[in-house]
Design a protein around this motif. Structure first.
Motif, short mmCIF file in Angstrom:
data_model
loop_
_atom_site.label_atom_id
_atom_site.label_comp_id
_atom_site.label_asym_id
_atom_site.label_seq_id
_atom_site.Cartn_x
_atom_site.Cartn_y
_atom_site.Cartn_z
N GLY A 9 0.70 -1.22 0.04
CA GLY A 9 0.10 0.01 0.04
C GLY A 9 0.83 1.17 -0.10
N ALA A 29 -6.37 -0.11 5.52
CA ALA A 29 -5.98 -0.62 4.04
C ALA A 29 -5.31 -1.98 4.45
N GLN A 32 -7.73 -4.80 5.37
CA GLN A 32 -8.89 -5.19 4.51
C GLN A 32 -8.35 -5.88 3.37
N LEU A 33 -7.09 -5.43 2.65
CA LEU A 33 -6.54 -5.81 1.36
C LEU A 33 -5.41 -6.84 1.83
N TYR A 107 -0.95 -0.72 -4.26
CA TYR A 107 -2.33 -0.20 -4.02
C TYR A 107 -2.26 1.29 -3.48
N ILE A 109 -3.73 4.62 -1.98
CA ILE A 109 -4.59 5.16 -1.26
C ILE A 109 -5.04 6.59 -1.17
N VAL A 134 -7.33 2.75 -4.23
CA VAL A 134 -8.16 2.33 -2.98
C VAL A 134 -8.70 3.83 -2.47
N ALA A 136 -10.98 6.09 -0.01
CA ALA A 136 -11.49 6.23 1.45
C ALA A 136 -12.43 7.30 1.59
N LEU A 164 -12.26 1.62 0.30
CA LEU A 164 -11.89 1.34 1.77
C LEU A 164 -13.01 1.30 2.83
N THR A 166 -14.01 2.17 5.86
CA THR A 166 -13.51 2.68 7.22
C THR A 166 -14.49 3.71 7.70
#
Length: 215
Positions: A9, A29, A32-33, A107, A109, A134, A136, A164, A166
């Motif tokens: 990430g 992240a 979850q990933l 990834y 974010i 990703v 958020a 994401l 969250t």
């Protein structure tokens, strides 16, 4: 025999200063990933933030990130964008990382606010080819609106966008700087070690040259 590809990430930004919102997104992240680690990547000279008077220096921003992520074994500092070669563009960074690490999937974010600015970024299609993006939630953006924008951008640039899951964390570095100038406490919004560093180095002083922060 299939060799497992690494999953890394990337949390980019000016981190001026880094705050708990950045750390929470990075941790979420990671979980979850199923990431191997999350790189915190301070931007050295972001093209959209060229005028940085009254802000932390590059060295100070790096120091604050180091202090904030210390103790977390799957958070790591990356200085790849801290260079003197010109503006930091995400597509250049991501393409360089893919060349250097062909066994890794990246990834990237970002917050919902950045998602809506994505078309203005330099070479968005090349960014999409270089990573999974990703997204958020931020600023209480409705879920349907966010999903529609992700679908549009995915179609526009042939990209892969993931949401994401969250909490909606409405906190920004700009707000932190403002609170500090107003003398408000940053406790629980910024790691203690970062708060101490800001105070010890007189960062983000008010325009009157006085800072009333006492906690």
């Amino acid at each position: 025999m299939n060799i497992r590809r690494k999953k890394i990430g990337i949390m980019g930004g000016t981190f001026d200063p880094i705050h708990v919102g950045h750390l929470i997104l990075g941790e979420r992240a990671y979980e979850q990933l199923g990431l191997d680690k999350v790189l915190f990547m301070p931007a050295g000279n972001p093209p959209h933030k060229q005028h940085r008077e009254g802000r932390a220096t590059d060295k100070q921003r790096v120091a604050m990130v180091e202090k904030a992520i210390s103790g977390n074994p799957h958070f790591e500092l990356s200085l790849i964008e801290m260079n003197a070669e010109g503006f930091s563009y995400s597509y250049r960074t991501l393409e360089a990382m893919n060349r250097q690490n062909p066994d890794t999937d990246y990834y990237f974010i970002i917050g919902a606010d950045s998602l809506y600015d994505f078309t203005t970024w330099r070479e968005p299609a090349r960014i999409c080819r270089a990573c999974t993006i990703v997204v958020a939630t931020r600023d209480h953006v409705p879920s349907k609106e966010l999903e529609d924008e992700m679908k549009y951008l995915s179609h526009q640039y042939d990209g892969h966008f993931l949401r994401l899951n969250t909490l909606n964390i409405d906190i920004s570095s700009q707000l932190i700087r403002q609170w500090h100038q107003e003398g408000r406490s940053l406790r629980y919004y910024v790691p203690d070690a970062v708060i101490d560093y800001i105070r010890e180095n007189n960062i983000y002083l008010s325009t009157k040259g006085e800072n009333k922060y006492n906690g």
